[in-house]
Design an enzyme around this catalytic site. Structure first.
Site, PDB file in Angstrom:
ATOM      1  N   CYS A  29     116.043  84.092  62.295  1.00 56.67           N
ATOM      2  CA  CYS A  29     115.981  83.468  63.624  1.00 56.67           C
ATOM      3  C   CYS A  29     117.371  83.396  64.264  1.00 56.67           C
ATOM      4  O   CYS A  29     118.243  82.677  63.779  1.00 56.67           O
ATOM      5  CB  CYS A  29     115.365  82.079  63.466  1.00 56.67           C
ATOM      6  SG  CYS A  29     115.586  80.980  64.863  1.00 56.67           S
ATOM      7  N   CYS A  32     118.505  79.950  65.481  1.00 61.40           N
ATOM      8  CA  CYS A  32     118.767  79.100  64.302  1.00 61.40           C
ATOM      9  C   CYS A  32     120.197  79.317  63.809  1.00 61.40           C
ATOM     10  O   CYS A  32     120.881  78.375  63.414  1.00 61.40           O
ATOM     11  CB  CYS A  32     117.801  79.421  63.167  1.00 61.40           C
ATOM     12  SG  CYS A  32     116.072  79.124  63.558  1.00 61.40           S
TER      13      CYS A  32
END
Length: 104
Positions: A29, A32
């Site tokens: 991600c 993230c």
């Protein structure tokens, strides 16, 4: 250093009643990875006051389902065993710090 939450330890930590921040994330991600260094900095800054850590959704899918995490990063702010705030998507350090301060 950020605490590592898992399916096995998350509920026990929540039940402890202490203020917590849980960053639901995954290796793949992009947003993230942007939030990760901020979580690490906050974990150091608030050490001893707020338990701040990360939970890998790929390794701990049950916790993600239990807390209705549909998108990542999702950051839960927990006080007295209850989720009091939730932020979804990449966040600035100032935004996260403000939410952490409300736990104190």
């Amino acid at each position: 250093m950020a605490f590592e939450f898992t399916d096995e330890n998350l509920q026990k930590e929540i039940e402890s009643g202490r203020p917590m921040v849980v960053d639901f994330w995954a290796e793949w991600c992009g947003p993230c990875r942007m939030v990760s260094p901020i979580i690490e900095e906050l974990a150091t800054e608030y050490e001893g006051k707020v338990l701040i850590g990360k939970l890998n959704v790929d390794q701990s899918p049950d916790a993600s389902a239990t807390h209705s995490v549909r998108n990542i990063p999702t950051i839960l702010f927990i006080k007295d065993g209850k989720v009091v705030d939730r932020k979804v998507g990449a966040q600035s350090k100032a935004s996260l710090k403000e939410a952490v301060d409300k736990l104190l």
